[in-house]
Design a protein around this motif. Structure first.
Motif, mmCIF file in Angstrom:
data_model
loop_
_atom_site.group_PDB
_atom_site.id
_atom_site.type_symbol
_atom_site.label_atom_id
_atom_site.label_comp_id
_atom_site.label_asym_id
_atom_site.label_seq_id
_atom_site.Cartn_x
_atom_site.Cartn_y
_atom_site.Cartn_z
ATOM 1 N N LEU A 1 40.900 41.677 -15.459
ATOM 2 C CA LEU A 1 41.533 42.250 -14.265
ATOM 3 C C LEU A 1 42.400 43.456 -14.588
ATOM 4 O O LEU A 1 43.625 43.375 -14.603
ATOM 5 N N GLY A 2 41.747 44.578 -14.826
ATOM 6 C CA GLY A 2 42.496 45.805 -15.044
ATOM 7 C C GLY A 2 42.258 46.352 -16.428
ATOM 8 O O GLY A 2 42.659 45.737 -17.426
ATOM 9 N N ALA A 3 41.580 47.510 -16.496
ATOM 10 C CA ALA A 3 41.330 48.181 -17.770
ATOM 11 C C ALA A 3 41.165 49.668 -17.487
ATOM 12 O O ALA A 3 40.469 50.045 -16.543
ATOM 13 N N GLY A 4 41.810 50.489 -18.305
ATOM 14 C CA GLY A 4 41.684 51.924 -18.137
ATOM 15 C C GLY A 4 40.309 52.404 -18.576
ATOM 16 O O GLY A 4 39.624 51.758 -19.382
ATOM 17 N N SER A 5 39.879 53.537 -18.001
ATOM 18 C CA SER A 5 38.661 54.243 -18.446
ATOM 19 C C SER A 5 37.392 53.392 -18.384
ATOM 20 O O SER A 5 36.423 53.687 -19.081
ATOM 21 N N PHE A 6 37.401 52.337 -17.603
ATOM 22 C CA PHE A 6 36.238 51.437 -17.515
ATOM 23 C C PHE A 6 35.820 50.924 -18.895
ATOM 24 O O PHE A 6 34.643 50.662 -19.149
ATOM 25 N N ALA A 7 36.801 50.791 -19.790
ATOM 26 C CA ALA A 7 36.506 50.263 -21.128
ATOM 27 C C ALA A 7 35.985 48.829 -21.043
ATOM 28 O O ALA A 7 35.189 48.394 -21.882
ATOM 29 N N ASP A 8 36.409 48.105 -20.009
ATOM 30 C CA ASP A 8 35.931 46.722 -19.838
ATOM 31 C C ASP A 8 34.440 46.690 -19.484
ATOM 32 O O ASP A 8 33.712 45.780 -19.874
ATOM 33 N N VAL A 9 33.985 47.714 -18.755
ATOM 34 C CA VAL A 9 32.558 47.803 -18.424
ATOM 35 C C VAL A 9 31.746 48.013 -19.710
ATOM 36 O O VAL A 9 30.682 47.416 -19.904
ATOM 37 N N ALA A 10 32.273 48.832 -20.611
ATOM 38 C CA ALA A 10 31.586 49.087 -21.885
ATOM 39 C C ALA A 10 31.505 47.816 -22.726
ATOM 40 O O ALA A 10 30.469 47.514 -23.328
ATOM 41 N N VAL A 11 32.604 47.062 -22.748
ATOM 42 C CA VAL A 11 32.610 45.811 -23.521
ATOM 43 C C VAL A 11 31.602 44.840 -22.926
ATOM 44 O O VAL A 11 30.802 44.225 -23.651
ATOM 45 N N LYS A 12 31.594 44.749 -21.605
ATOM 46 C CA LYS A 12 30.653 43.846 -20.940
ATOM 47 C C LYS A 12 29.207 44.219 -21.283
ATOM 48 O O LYS A 12 28.377 43.359 -21.585
ATOM 49 N N ARG A 13 28.922 45.510 -21.245
ATOM 50 C CA ARG A 13 27.572 45.967 -21.541
ATOM 51 C C ARG A 13 27.171 45.564 -22.964
ATOM 52 O O ARG A 13 26.064 45.078 -23.202
ATOM 53 N N ALA A 14 28.062 45.779 -23.916
ATOM 54 C CA ALA A 14 27.755 45.448 -25.315
ATOM 55 C C ALA A 14 27.505 43.949 -25.483
ATOM 56 O O ALA A 14 26.611 43.530 -26.220
ATOM 57 N N VAL A 15 28.287 43.131 -24.766
ATOM 58 C CA VAL A 15 28.094 41.672 -24.840
ATOM 59 C C VAL A 15 26.754 41.300 -24.205
ATOM 60 O O VAL A 15 25.966 40.543 -24.780
ATOM 61 N N GLU A 16 26.471 41.861 -23.036
ATOM 62 C CA GLU A 16 25.222 41.506 -22.340
ATOM 63 C C GLU A 16 23.989 41.960 -23.112
ATOM 64 O O GLU A 16 22.944 41.322 -23.045
ATOM 65 N N GLU A 17 24.123 43.053 -23.847
ATOM 66 C CA GLU A 17 22.995 43.515 -24.655
ATOM 67 C C GLU A 17 22.852 42.700 -25.944
ATOM 68 O O GLU A 17 21.930 42.929 -26.724
ATOM 69 N N GLY A 18 23.787 41.790 -26.169
ATOM 70 C CA GLY A 18 23.716 40.936 -27.354
ATOM 71 C C GLY A 18 24.137 41.645 -28.629
ATOM 72 O O GLY A 18 23.849 41.189 -29.732
ATOM 73 N N ARG A 19 24.842 42.785 -28.489
ATOM 74 C CA ARG A 19 25.248 43.532 -29.670
ATOM 75 C C ARG A 19 26.526 42.993 -30.292
ATOM 76 O O ARG A 19 26.749 43.134 -31.485
ATOM 77 N N VAL A 20 27.386 42.436 -29.453
ATOM 78 C CA VAL A 20 28.638 41.863 -29.950
ATOM 79 C C VAL A 20 28.869 40.530 -29.244
ATOM 80 O O VAL A 20 28.429 40.348 -28.106
ATOM 81 N N PRO A 21 29.534 39.594 -29.951
ATOM 82 C CA PRO A 21 29.793 38.301 -29.301
ATOM 83 C C PRO A 21 30.927 38.410 -28.295
ATOM 84 O O PRO A 21 31.891 39.146 -28.513
ATOM 85 N N GLY A 22 30.793 37.672 -27.209
ATOM 86 C CA GLY A 22 31.855 37.671 -26.211
ATOM 87 C C GLY A 22 31.497 36.745 -25.073
ATOM 88 O O GLY A 22 30.357 36.307 -24.953
ATOM 89 N N PRO A 23 32.482 36.467 -24.210
ATOM 90 C CA PRO A 23 32.223 35.625 -23.042
ATOM 91 C C PRO A 23 31.405 36.382 -22.001
ATOM 92 O O PRO A 23 31.274 37.607 -22.080
ATOM 93 N N ARG A 24 30.878 35.676 -21.019
ATOM 94 C CA ARG A 24 30.332 36.343 -19.839
ATOM 95 C C ARG A 24 31.512 37.037 -19.166
ATOM 96 O O ARG A 24 32.586 36.455 -19.044
ATOM 97 N N LEU A 25 31.298 38.274 -18.736
ATOM 98 C CA LEU A 25 32.422 39.069 -18.241
ATOM 99 C C LEU A 25 32.247 39.477 -16.792
ATOM 100 O O LEU A 25 31.173 39.936 -16.394
#
Ligand code: ARG
Length: 409
Positions: A113-137
């Motif tokens: 809930l709140g991230a500058g520069s849409f950096a959270d969108v980039a993290v989500k994309r990397a997780v969904e592409e299976g490039r980095v581990p992370g929760p569903r975002l």
């Protein structure tokens, strides 16, 4: 990532049914293509030929946990003016690191809930592409805020002034921000309905968006199929946000009987970050938190905990939102024991971070329970979490989409 059409068979000693609170002995879960296909016991659901087995003797299974309020791109050690040392790329890199930590703490779905520069969108994309581990975002991008409000950039003097991305004035301009955030990848809209603790020059008690502005945001977001999460501490701002139709109220510190009744009537879900105060008052000064913010926290923390107890008693829908990022990522689950201390049963606290959260996300068919059709997201713990809620602070096994992402048994 699991191969296509992979069948996984998971067994444990016990499984908590988070809806009923019942404990299933010797559970067996059949997973196909990352989703739960069948749930039974080792006797009525034997392992199919060729299935990959995950046996968890001695452990109790429960659904992967959901945190409705995190800031993966924020760091607990960079508060106040230290935040100005980070550029957008730093935010994304921190987000990648923190996504992994959060997943390994047992949180398989989180709302950012709140991230500058849409950096959270980039993290989500990397997780969904299976490039980095992370929760569903589920991510918001920049929060919508009043000029000079909790979501603005208030640290700079006039001659070095900067305005945060989500700042706008008036219903139409804010509705446009909803479309703008969606265009760049936001799933949910975060708004700053009142001042906050950690922002410079804001009052926690002061409402910062008019009810008309919030109603315009909600109308636009709902039209686009997006939910709205409102940061609100002060009583007037909480009530205005609820009347404007927001889906969740974050923090919800200064409740009264009327606010509680309104939340109940509208089905508004509250996400109260009641662990946060311990870190801010204990470690905040070292972490760079401004003196004015520490002073504000002293007026908020205890009241919020009292409000929490009253909301529980009144039967308001309460979910689990930690605000991790203010404090170290991975410590999210520390809040469970505080939720129990301040009025919930252990089952209610677990439901807040599973079924209630999944409902509030509109994702009850996807996450929040171990049931056919849902993602095979689960955690296994050593103790009975209903008897020892703090066992959730040290989760040895995490499974996401039927894949073991952590195993330190
Ligand atoms: N992000 C929130 C704010 O700045 C944190 C509030 C923390 N305090 C609390 N008692 N929950 O307002």
């Amino acid at each position: 990532a699991p191969a296509a059409a992979e069948t996984v068979y998971i067994t444990a000693d016990r499984m908590l049914d988070v809806r009923s609170g019942g404990m299933v002995a010797r559970p067996a879960v059949l997973v196909e293509d990352g989703r739960v296909a069948k749930v039974g016991t080792v006797t009525d659901l034997p392992a199919p030929q060729g299935a990959t087995r995950i046996d968890l003797p001695g452990l109790t299974l429960l659904p992967g946990l959901i945190d409705m309020h995190v800031h993966l791109t924020s760091r607990h050690d960079l508060h106040g003016y230290r935040r100005l040392t980070r550029n957008a790329t730093d935010l994304a890199i921190d987000g990648v690191v923190n996504a992994r930590t959060t997943l390994e703490a047992g949180f398989t779905t989180v709302r950012n809930l709140g991230a500058g520069s849409f950096a959270d969108v980039a993290v989500k994309r990397a997780v969904e592409e299976g490039r980095v581990p992370g929760p569903r975002l589920i991510v918001s991008g920049p929060p919508l805020s009043a000029l000079g409000g909790h979501g603005d950039a208030n640290l700079m003097p006039y001659d070095l002034q900067r305005e945060a991305e989500g700042v706008a004035t008036g219903p139409w301009a804010l509705a446009e921000k909803v479309r703008y955030n969606r265009k760049f990848g936001a799933d949910v809209i975060k708004i700053m309905a009142t001042g906050g603790v950690l922002s410079k020059g804001t009052e926690v008690g002061a409402q910062q968006l008019t009810e008309e502005e919030m109603a315009a945001i909600v109308k636009e977001a709902h039209m686009l199929g997006m939910k709205v999460a409102a940061h609100a501490h002060g009583n007037a701002g909480i009530k205005a946000a609820i009347r404007a139709g927001v889906d969740t109220v974050e923090h919800a510190s200064f409740l009264d009987a009327e606010a509680i009744a309104l939340a109940k009537k509208n089905g508004t879900v509250l996400a109260m970050d009641i662990y946060n105060t311990e870190f801010i008052l204990g470690e905040g000064e070292k972490a760079g938190i401004l003196p004015e913010s520490l002073a504000k926290e002293r007026t908020v923390g205890q009241t919020q905990r009292t409000s929490f107890g009253e909301a529980v008693k009144a039967g308001v829908k309460l979910t689990f939102g930690s605000d991790a990022g203010v404090y170290p990522h991975g410590w999210n689950a520390k809040q469970f024991s505080r939720m129990v201390k301040f009025g919930m049963t252990p089952l209610q606290a677990i439901q807040a971070a599973t079924v209630v959260a999944a409902d509030a996300l509109g994702m009850a068919e996807e996450v929040g329970s171990i049931a056919p059709g849902r993602y095979a997201d689960m955690v296994a713990v050593a103790a009975d979490p209903l008897a020892d809620i703090a066992t959730l602070e040290t989760i040895p096994v995490v499974i996401k989409g039927g894949e073991v992402v952590k195993d330190v048994r």
